[in-house]
Design a protein around this motif. Structure first.
Motif, mmCIF file in Angstrom:
data_model
loop_
_atom_site.group_PDB
_atom_site.id
_atom_site.type_symbol
_atom_site.label_atom_id
_atom_site.label_comp_id
_atom_site.label_asym_id
_atom_site.label_seq_id
_atom_site.Cartn_x
_atom_site.Cartn_y
_atom_site.Cartn_z
ATOM 1 N N MET A 529 0.838 -1.077 -0.328
ATOM 2 C CA MET A 529 -0.161 0.193 -0.172
ATOM 3 C C MET A 529 1.100 1.263 -0.138
ATOM 4 O O MET A 529 0.624 2.263 -0.518
ATOM 5 N N GLN A 530 2.487 1.348 0.510
ATOM 6 C CA GLN A 530 3.104 1.951 0.387
ATOM 7 C C GLN A 530 3.368 2.517 -1.022
ATOM 8 O O GLN A 530 3.381 3.931 -1.353
ATOM 9 N N VAL A 531 3.711 1.715 -1.619
ATOM 10 C CA VAL A 531 4.125 1.403 -2.819
ATOM 11 C C VAL A 531 2.207 2.456 -3.726
ATOM 12 O O VAL A 531 2.585 3.324 -4.444
ATOM 13 N N GLN A 555 14.129 9.405 -5.934
ATOM 14 C CA GLN A 555 15.246 8.512 -5.056
ATOM 15 C C GLN A 555 14.913 7.956 -3.846
ATOM 16 O O GLN A 555 13.290 9.248 -3.377
ATOM 17 N N ALA A 556 15.317 7.307 -3.194
ATOM 18 C CA ALA A 556 15.003 6.873 -1.561
ATOM 19 C C ALA A 556 15.439 5.523 -1.586
ATOM 20 O O ALA A 556 16.661 5.479 -2.490
ATOM 21 N N ARG A 557 15.822 5.537 -0.514
ATOM 22 C CA ARG A 557 16.312 4.166 0.172
ATOM 23 C C ARG A 557 16.297 3.384 0.863
ATOM 24 O O ARG A 557 15.174 2.780 1.561
ATOM 25 N N ASN A 563 10.361 -0.034 -2.848
ATOM 26 C CA ASN A 563 8.773 0.307 -3.191
ATOM 27 C C ASN A 563 8.528 1.348 -4.049
ATOM 28 O O ASN A 563 7.553 1.534 -4.648
ATOM 29 N N THR A 564 9.900 2.068 -4.075
ATOM 30 C CA THR A 564 9.191 2.947 -5.378
ATOM 31 C C THR A 564 9.780 2.255 -6.336
ATOM 32 O O THR A 564 9.733 2.874 -7.828
#
Length: 577
Positions: A529-531, A555-557, A563-564
């Motif tokens: 759901m975060q996706v 960008q994310a880590r 998920n990103t």
């Protein structure tokens, strides 16, 4: 927000449960499809091969049964190679004719002495003795976690094994399979009438009774005791916090629990519970019965469904046992009205007398069955050409949408983007917006822009750690340099998916675990759901910055980077690079 979300999602699944079944023919047309779905959610589709059981009787105990003699055989078999199950077979004195036979599946009742597990069959021995003293064969089957070879039920509940979801595994599937193979074993016994199988058990055993009866038509009568209630009880009322993973399939197809109960129809089914059971509340049990009754009514089998409620807590009471026996006496022996019950269910034997194994087999994989029960997806071969690659890609994308992210809303509604605040900080403009990800979920979006408008946007998806650093800077509580969050040349957007930052729900780790498990019961995951939130956040970025001419960079880590990646894969390619 979280409570509202769980209420809305639960209501959605409640209203969809069996809604398409309006006639007998509807049910007949849909039943096998539903069964295949349940088998898949138990990691039993395709059904594993019926490998040799290698069954052994390791000993026998005789008891006079207080005037009603019976014997107990100590049995071990392999439901899969190395997947050992231990059991006790209770037999009456007279076995001259094939007997009606009950498979008793145990709840969570461990018996350990000096560090040695004797299995939960010891705690439930009084049931086997009772059936044998009344003319039945009864096999009491140990479970994975509390058997003589101790495995794991509490994967997500206690062990942090969230990979069970990705693997498609639940300990419910392992217990269901052992029950099916136990019936295979019973069919080899001359004392057993394989046309008169019943299944029962309470608590965890009540749940396994449901799985076995739903997927195996050899069960001719079922009495699940304190083993099912409504999705609402689990998700909204919090009963999930009292249950381990063996109580729940991987809910890919987003079922409410009457779907499982209906699959027993039109065979005789007695739903049995006590009225003060806090983990199987009466209102949920009744709701399951009412939905199931509608299917039995459509099939003209109303007299094959019963609801038995006794007074008491979540406990193995004598009254619950009596009514289970009456049900089997009626439908497996044909005694109608049933005989009066004058022998109480009491234990007769010491734990040591019921132990099957002298030592743990060296090739056992019961203790780690979660690592092999549900097969890993095979690595794909390199495609031969572009056409083959496109076909593979299309298949994977379809599976992602229909299985992995099936819990996404079909109609998430308008984004309803609104500016919450705006301020100047040096050469930067700081703005906070809110948008709707889906009904019940409103999320923040933070924008850091240079004074002069730009034509490109960079998006950072925050996890909890990066949120703490960003929030301190954004609110002026930190002396971190602006260059950490903006190069002064592009518009920077910071997204915080549900459960992160302003919508973080709790610091209590146990509470967080059970929140994640609620998502599981809804046929979702928190990560999944975060996706969706990131995907909707990209749509909000595009809607907010109509001057953007270049595609958005993201960008994310850590876990949020994964998920990103999924969000970018499932978003319109115009939005990102």
């Amino acid at each position: 927000m979280l409570a509202k979300y769980f209420e809305l999602e639960t209501a959605k699944l409640e209203s969809a449960c069996l809604a398409e079944i309006q006639t007998k023919q509807d049910w007949l047309d849909a039943r096998e499809s539903y069964r295949r779905q349940l088998l898949e959610m138990l990691a039993l589709d395709p059904m594993p091969p019926r490998t040799p059981l290698n069954a052994r009787v390791t000993g026998r105990v005789e008891d006079d049964g207080d005037g009603a003699p019976f014997s107990v055989e100590k049995i071990v078999f392999e439901s899969m190679p190395g997947f050992y199950a231990t059991a006790n077979l209770y037999l009456p004195e007279d076995t001259s004719k094939p007997l009606p036979t009950v498979l008793y599946v145990c709840g969570h009742g461990p018996t350990k002495i000096d560090g040695v597990s004797y299995g939960n069959k010891v705690s439930y021995q009084h049931h086997g003795a009772w059936f044998a003293r009344n003319g039945y064969a009864c096999l009491i089957l140990d479970t994975v976690q509390m058997g003589e070879i101790e495995g794991t039920h509490h994967g997500t509940y206690r062990e942090g094994m969230w990979w069970w979801n990705s693997r498609g595994y639940s300990s419910a599937g392992a217990e269901a399979w052992n029950g099916v193979r136990a019936l295979d074993y019973l069919e080899t016994r001359p004392e057993v009438d394989k046309e008169r199988f019943g299944v029962t058990g309470r608590s965890g055993g009540g749940a396994y009774s449901w799985w076995i009866a739903a997927i195996d038509d050899r069960i001719k009568a079922a009495v699940p005791v304190a083993g099912i209630t409504s999705l609402r009880n689990h998700v909204v009322d919090g009963c999930v916090e009292g249950h381990c993973d063996c109580m729940f399939p991987v809910n890919t197809y987003r079922w409410d629990f009457p779907m499982v109960a209906a699959l027993v129809a039109p065979r005789p089914l007695l739903i049995s519970n006590s009225d003060k059971d806090t983990i199987f509340p009466l209102n949920g049990v009744y709701a399951v019965h009412q939905q199931t009754k509608r299917i039995y009514d459509l099939l003209g089998a109303s007299d094959q469904l019963g609801l038995q409620i006794t007074e008491g807590p979540h406990k193995d009471t004598q009254m619950l046992r009596v009514h289970a026996f009456v049900w089997f006496d009626r439908f497996l022996k044909g005694n109608n009205p049933p005989l009066l019950i004058d022998k109480p269910a009491v234990p007769f034997l010491a734990p040591q007398q019921l132990k099957v194994l002298e030592s743990i087999p060296g090739d056992e994989r019961t203790s780690k069955i979660e690592e092999s029960f549900a097969a890993m997806a095979p690595a794909p071969e390199v495609p031969k050409d572009a056409a083959e690659w496109q076909a593979m890609e299309a298949g994977w994308m379809k599976a992602l949408r229909q299985k992995v992210f099936r819990g996404w809303p079909e109609a998430p509604g308008d984004l309803d983007i609104r500016e919450v605040s705006k301020k100047q900080q040096g050469a930067l403009v700081l703005q906070e917006f809110e948008f709707n990800s889906q009904p019940g979920v409103r999320l923040p979006m933070f924008v850091v822009s240079p004074d002069k408008p730009t034509t490109s946007v960079e998006v950072t998806v925050l996890d909890e750690q990066s949120w703490n650093v960003f929030a301190a800077w954004f609110t002026g509580e930190s002396d971190v340099q602006p260059s950490a969050f903006s190069n002064g040349k592009v518009q920077h957007v910071f997204l915080a998916p549900r459960g992160v930052g302003p919508t973080a729900w709790t610091d209590d780790e146990r509470a967080r675990v059970h929140i994640r498990r609620r998502f599981m019961l809804l046929g979702q995951t928190l990560a999944g759901m975060q996706v969706f939130d990131i995907k909707r956040g990209l749509e909000a970025v595009t809607a907010t910055f109509d001057n953007v001419k270049e595609r958005t960079a993201m960008q994310a880590r850590g876990e949020m980077a994964v998920n990103t990646l999924y969000a970018s894969l499932l978003s319109d390619g115009r939005y990102w690079r």
